[in-house]
Design an enzyme around this catalytic site. Structure first.
Site, mmCIF file in Angstrom:
data_model
loop_
_atom_site.group_PDB
_atom_site.id
_atom_site.type_symbol
_atom_site.label_atom_id
_atom_site.label_comp_id
_atom_site.label_asym_id
_atom_site.label_seq_id
_atom_site.Cartn_x
_atom_site.Cartn_y
_atom_site.Cartn_z
ATOM 1 N N PRO A 75 0.790 -1.238 0.000
ATOM 2 C CA PRO A 75 0.000 0.000 0.000
ATOM 3 C C PRO A 75 0.823 1.289 0.000
ATOM 4 C CG PRO A 75 0.142 -0.859 2.211
ATOM 5 C CD PRO A 75 0.852 -1.859 1.335
ATOM 6 N N GLU A 76 2.128 1.190 -0.159
ATOM 7 C CA GLU A 76 2.982 2.382 -0.061
ATOM 8 C C GLU A 76 2.544 3.517 -0.986
ATOM 9 O OE1 GLU A 76 5.734 -1.084 1.082
ATOM 10 O OE2 GLU A 76 4.004 -0.716 -0.220
ATOM 11 N N VAL A 77 2.063 3.173 -2.193
ATOM 12 C CA VAL A 77 1.669 4.203 -3.157
ATOM 13 C C VAL A 77 0.545 5.079 -2.616
ATOM 14 C CG1 VAL A 77 -0.049 2.801 -4.377
ATOM 15 C CG2 VAL A 77 1.214 4.588 -5.617
ATOM 16 N N LEU B 135 4.462 6.909 -1.301
ATOM 17 C CA LEU B 135 5.731 6.195 -1.285
ATOM 18 C C LEU B 135 5.723 5.089 -2.347
ATOM 19 C CD1 LEU B 135 6.251 5.908 2.596
ATOM 20 C CD2 LEU B 135 7.439 7.451 1.015
#
Length: 264
Positions: free
Chosen positions: A138-140, A144
């Protein structure tokens, strides 16, 4: 002796448990330091033949990096990407430790594995997950990108599946994770412990010397030309065939009995 993990050994299996359930077992620098110490401890223990890595509770195997800690590091003016310190950083040391373990490692997923937690699971040799577990990067969603764990995931997942994980930030089910190469086995939650224990016992009964040399060879040939791979593997086979364990294994096969491997 640890504050953020649990470590126990039984029946030749070392179980390492991420033990920050209230924080969804998020990775902090202290936890990474303790994990690295536990890895070295298991590696050096001749009585340990298999490692199982899991997380406390059934909410999360690991939710990835402690973002609060990342924010504090930035606020304190300390660069989290200082080129001169990269190889000394906790994440670098953690994710490069797995190929050097010398022993099989199984990830037991009773909870969700996301972000760095997914990288941690994917770095293990085998992954056994409960059927209601989800996985994701899930960084996006917070601006990120799964930079560190991309090196791990890209070794397990084909590019089209990897990009979908990275671009969307959406989670996949354990069954979908198995289909794309992130998970080895998916079992009903009630059967998770029994299956992990069975798999660990099966592997622990093999020659520890054969497992170590074979595992080391697996990582040693990665990315090398075919001729170099075959040359290296042939040399390793010749050396392995001369060991006491190999001789015992062949004798046991011919005598129709279970082998008694001593790791020599």
């Amino acid at each position: 002796m640890y504050e953020t993990i649990l470590y126990e050994v039984a029946e030749r299996v070392a179980r390492i448990t991420l033990n920050r359930p209230d924080a969804r077992n998020a990775l902090s620098d202290p936890m990474i330091g303790e994990l690295l110490d536990a890895f070295e401890r298991a590696k050096a223990d001749g009585g340990v033949r298999v490692i199982v890595l899991t997380g406390a509770g059934d909410r999360a195997f690991c939710a990835g990096a402690d973002l609060g800690g990342l924010g504090r590091a930035q606020a304190d003016g300390r660069s989290v990407a200082d080129p001169g310190a990269i190889r000394e950083s906790a994440p670098f040391r953690l994710f490069t430790a797995f190929p050097k373990l010398g022993k099989p490692i199984i990830a037991r997923l009773a909870g969700h594995a996301v972000a760095g937690g997914l990288g941690l699971a994917a770095a293990c040799d085998l992954v056994v997950a409960a059927d209601d577990v989800t996985l994701g990067t899930p960084e996006v969603n917070v601006g990120l990108w799964p930079m560190m764990i991309m090196a791990i995931i890209n070794r397990n997942v084909a590019p089209k599946h990897a990009f979908k994980l990275y671009y969307t930030g959406q989670r996949v089910t354990a069954a979908e994770g198995r289909e794309i190469g992130l998970v080895t086995e998916v079992v009903p939650r009630a059967e998770l412990d029994a299956r992990v224990d069975e798999l660990a016992r099966t592997i622990a009964a093999k020659s520890p010397l054969g497992l170590r040399r074979g595992r080391d060879a697996f990582f040693a040939i990665e990315g090398r030309p075919l001729e170099d791979q075959v040359e290296h593997l042939l040399s390793q086979l010749v050396g392995l065939a001369a060991t006491e364990d190999a001789k015992e294994g062949i004798a046991a096969f011919l005598e129709n009995r279970a082998p008694d491997f001593q790791g020599r």
